[in-house]
Design an enzyme around this catalytic site. Structure first.
Site, short mmCIF file in Angstrom:
data_model
loop_
_atom_site.label_atom_id
_atom_site.label_comp_id
_atom_site.label_asym_id
_atom_site.label_seq_id
_atom_site.Cartn_x
_atom_site.Cartn_y
_atom_site.Cartn_z
N GLU A 532 0.83 -1.22 0.00
CA GLU A 532 0.00 0.00 0.00
C GLU A 532 0.86 1.27 0.00
O GLU A 532 0.52 2.26 -0.66
CB GLU A 532 -0.96 0.01 1.19
CG GLU A 532 -2.16 -0.91 1.05
CD GLU A 532 -1.86 -2.37 1.32
OE1 GLU A 532 -0.73 -2.67 1.78
OE2 GLU A 532 -2.73 -3.22 1.08
N HIS A 599 -11.51 -4.34 8.76
CA HIS A 599 -11.91 -4.11 7.37
C HIS A 599 -13.12 -3.20 7.25
O HIS A 599 -13.74 -3.16 6.20
CB HIS A 599 -12.25 -5.44 6.68
CG HIS A 599 -11.07 -6.21 6.19
ND1 HIS A 599 -10.11 -6.72 7.02
CD2 HIS A 599 -10.69 -6.58 4.94
CE1 HIS A 599 -9.20 -7.37 6.31
NE2 HIS A 599 -9.52 -7.29 5.04
#
Ligand SMILES: Cc1ncc(C[n+]2csc(CCOP(=O)(O)OP(=O)(O)O)c2C)c(N)n1
Ligand SMILES: [Mg+2]
Length: 823
Positions: A532, A599
């Site tokens: 990321e 999440h």
């Protein structure tokens, strides 16, 4: 994932042995005499001169920091000074062969690299363009200071310009290279190929990969060098950068015109120390840094160690590495051995190393040994070398006098409304195509795109012609709307690339890009490693070089993995450059649900807190398409949040539904989704739909008419519509799915209180998710605000709803108790 790559169990399970190639260490063995055929005498002397300029420059800073005085000129420099005394040969050797198209990115200790690269560029640029560069840079602000007492030719003037521009920047002066907003650790000057230097250790690694990606994808000349410290080898983003830069796909999957490795050198400026920690023998285990390339690809990154105390050895290494890059076999890794005689910063007393060690390295000081070698080879006399040294000190002194004089070199006035930073936090421009006339590379005409064809059969609105609600599967949803905007921009803007995890064949984790693979060659849409940090960091580099990038983080929760890149890099380079640079990057971030605590967090407020980022969170297909199209025309970094709860949400609000063609929605403008007169409700993101459900209940059951405003954007945000609504309703409730504490609605509530206090009959009320982790899917409705939570809040804090029994305690005393418990 590509189907053309078949993984055979036989091959994978076969017995064997992996061999590594030997890694060359300090193989250069020529003397100055040996090199007389390869360099002119002037060149050999110029190398010495450049090292002397750096030494004088850094010595001045050291003295100023330690004693507040250099050569009788007093100055108190409050900012940092990470000096590279001792490291001059590494910088000058590197810069010697580089052209203006070769771009360097550096670290907190990059003054030497700036000067070396600038001096090398000045030698290579003809006088007329050199003058044009100096005159054109911030309207000649820096040139005006140095040209007053200039003597000599254009090149001499340019050297004064370089030394003064870098120094004025370090001292925070407006005539500095970045208007004094970068300072010591960030100074740079793109016209000479000197790109941002980075105060975050290893920060330049992934940015430089993105810069090299830009050159590679867009066939731009030159190479890129990431100058990073040896201790940065312990940084995650550096490893992510290395992984990203060495992906097989460059050499195996990209089309013929784009096949091959990135034109990039990871140059580890190996001075054997972090601040006080020692990578070799203490904080790392590699012993020899050049070993790091061994495992990352079959060519071991062509890694080698080079003697950075010998400028000629470094020049030789850069020459050979450039050849590798020109053959498209990069990236490469250099372990450039050097040593800083100075402390990490002037206040560092070097408690972590022996004086004898410093003296041992001073015994082979490149600014002594190299001139001696020139004298020995008959290139120059000792007197000539002494004279060069004296001239370099004079040069630095001349710049120093100007840079510390407030009358000659004032600082930006940041107290003024509309000041420099007010103007440069965002560039606020709109650029349809970065390179006019360049045709975007696509695989098929747009109208043949299979997804577009499929969408043609769907309703553009949630309703049929008779106004009846259609099943979602028959309508254009948010994921389709975003796809359309992205596809439109891909067919318009040749410089646009998109990447992230599972972006290509998979179509993005949530299907937004499904069908994009069919339209785009690999180099415009590709899968990134699960990195990321590098995904965002490379986008920053790609944009700094003049491209436009659209990257994706699969879940908002993974933002932490890209923390530095989003919060320190993406957000800051426009303003740290004094408004010179632009950052056309859109980061798509999907906000999850159903996947539990790691999440399902909405971190809109975390992004909105960081100055320099635009933050949008559309909740309808019409808004999503228009905002994405605008974001992909903009020159500012845009955090584009998308909710997984609403990817298939059809258009309920705009008559006729989502237009098939392209259109823009200005970032920063909220939108009234339901008109009402008793209570204003502002929502951020998908909470809109639950607010509308609550509004319907409030209206029908309790006669409370709500005006529901969808924020659409969080930064920037125009309060006009909200204030106008509050002037009418006198009450306001704000909501989002983010945990309530510190949420975007909380910030808005505080601002609305300031702006409309006199219009309010009650304080703004904020609801959000509980200040908990997100529980499992089955329990999510206890976490994200539901219509009942809206009613509870209205009942407790806005107006008593007759006969209403709160579903959950939301009274003031409960809120106080929960706050005291940190909940
Ligand atoms: C991410 C991050 N962690 C820590 C620091 C504080 N810091 C500044 S320089 C430095 C040492 C860096 O060593 P190295 O990368 O070898 O570069 P050098 O200072 O030797 O040039 C540290 C720990 C920082 N700036 N950034
Ligand atoms: Mg170091």
């Amino acid at each position: 994932m590509p189907k053309c790559q078949f993984i055979r169990p036989y091959d994978m399970r076969r017995r064997g042995r992996l061999e590594f190639e030997p890694i060359p260490l300090n193989q250069y063995s020529k003397t100055v005499k040996d090199e007389l055929g390869s360099f002119t005498k002037d060149q050999l002397v110029a190398i010495a001169r450049d090292m002397e300029i750096i030494r004088a420059f850094e010595t001045m800073l050291n003295e100023v920091k330690l004693r507040g005085n250099w050569k009788g000129v007093e100055y108190n420099h409050r900012g940092p000074a990470h000096l590279s005394i001792g490291q001059e040969a590494a910088a000058v050797g590197q810069a010697f062969l580089l052209g203006v198209d070769d771009h360097i990115y550096g670290s907190h200790r990059s003054h030497g690299e700036i000067l070396a690269k600038g001096l090398s560029a000045i030698r290579k640029i003809d006088d007329a363009p050199l003058v044009a560069i100096m005159k054109g840079y911030f309207d000649g602000a820096c040139l005006k200071v140095v040209e007053k007492d200039a003597s000599g030719g254009v090149k001499d003037l340019a050297v004064d310009f370089l030394v003064y521009g870098a120094m004025a920047e370090i001292f925070g002066r407006e005539a500095g290279f970045n208007k004094g907003m970068g300072g010591s650790m960030h100074a740079f000057f793109p016209p000479f190929g000197i790109y941002p230097n980075n105060a975050v250790v290893g920060g330049s690694a992934d940015i430089a990969v993105g810069a090299a990606l830009h050159k590679h994808v867009n066939h731009k000349p030159g190479i890129v060098i990431a100058n990073i410290g040896d201790a940065s080898a312990g940084c995650g983003p550096v490893w992510e950068a290395i992984c990203f830069a060495t992906m097989d796909q460059f050499k195996e999957l990209w089309d013929k015109d784009h096949r091959g490795g990135l034109p990039l050198i990871f140059n580890f400026v190996n001075n054997f120390y972090g601040m006080g920690g020692q990578p070799v023998g203490e904080t790392m285990g590699f012993k020899v840094l050049a070993r790091l390339g061994a495992g990352v690809n079959p060519s071991q990154m062509h890694a080698e160690r080079v003697d950075g105390f010998n400028p000629l050895a470094v020049i030789d290494a850069v020459r050979r590495k450039k050849e590798i890059l020109e053959r498209r076999e990069g990236p490469v890794l250099l372990d450039t051995v050097t040593y800083r005689f100075s402390g990490h910063s002037p206040s560092d007393a070097s408690s972590y190393r022996e004086k004898a060690e410093i003296e041992a390295w001073q015994g082979v000081d490149p600014t002594v040994c190299y001139p001696e070698a020139l004298v020995g080879a008959g290139v120059a006399t000792r007197a000539e070398m002494e004279e060069i040294r004296a001239r370099c000190e004079d040069l630095v002194l001349k710049a120093f006098r100007k840079a510390v004089d407030a009358a000659v070199s004032p600082r930006a006035d940041l107290r003024k409304e509309g000041c420099l930073l007010d103007r440069t936090m965002f560039s606020n421009a709109k650029i349809a195509v970065m390179e006019p006339g360049r045709k975007p590379e696509v695989l098929i005409p747009k109208k043949e795109n299979p997804r577009l064809k499929q969408l043609a059969g769907r309703s553009r609105s949630a309703f049929d012609a008779a106004g009846k609600r259609l099943p979602k599967t028959r309508c254009i949803g948010i994921r389709d709307a975003i796809f359309e905007a992205v596809l439109d921009r891909f067919y318009e803007e040749a410089a646009l690339v998109a990447y992230g995890e599972e972006n290509r064949d998979w179509g993005g984790a949530f299907g937004v890009y499904r069908g994009l693979t069919e339209s785009l060659p690999y180099h415009r849409l590709f899968n990134a490693p699960i990195s990321e940090g590098a995904i965002v960091g490379t986008a920053v580099g790609y944009a700094l070089e003049g491209g436009r990038a659209l990257v994706e983080l699969m879940y908002c929760d993974f933002l932490g993995r890209a923390g530095d890149e989003v919060f320190n890099q993406l957000s800051k380079w426009q303003s740290m450059s004094g408004g010179l640079l632009r950052m056309p990057v859109v980061v798509r971030i999907s906000v999850g649900s159903k996947y539990g605590a790691q999440h399902s967090q909405d971190w809109t407020a975390v992004c909105a807190h960081i100055p320099g980022l635009k933050v949008v969170y559309p909740a309808t297909p019409y808004d999503a398409k228009g905002l994405m199209y605008s974001a992909l025309l903009a020159t500012d970094p845009v955090i584009f949040l998308e909710s997984q709860q609403t990817y298939d949400q059809p258009e309920l609000f705009v008559k006729g539904g989502v237009p098939a063609g392209a259109y823009e929605i200005p970032i920063g403008e909220p939108d009234v989704k339901r008109a009402g007169g008793d209570l204003t409700v502002v929502t951020v993101g998908p909470t809109l739909y639950r607010a509308l459900d609550a509004a319907a209940i409030l209206e029908t059951k309790y006669g409370v008419s709500c005006e529901v405003i969808d924020a659409r954007s969080v930064v920037p945000f125009n309060y006009d519509k909200v204030i106008a609504s509050v002037n009418k309703t006198r009450r306001i409730l704000l909501a989002s799915d983010a945990c309530e504490r510190g949420s975007a609605p909380q910030t808005m509530a505080a601002r609305i209180t300031e702006l409309a206090f006199d219009s309010l009959d009650a304080p703004p009320v904020v609801i959000g998710a509980r200040n908990w982790i997100t529980p499992p899917a089955e329990l999510e409705d206890t976490f994200f605000p539901q219509p009942a939570d809206f009613l509870d809040a209205v009942h407790e804090h806005v107006t008593r709803l007759p006969g209403y029994a709160p579903a959950r305690k939301a009274d003031a005393s409960t809120l106080r108790k929960r706050s005291a418990l940190g909940l």
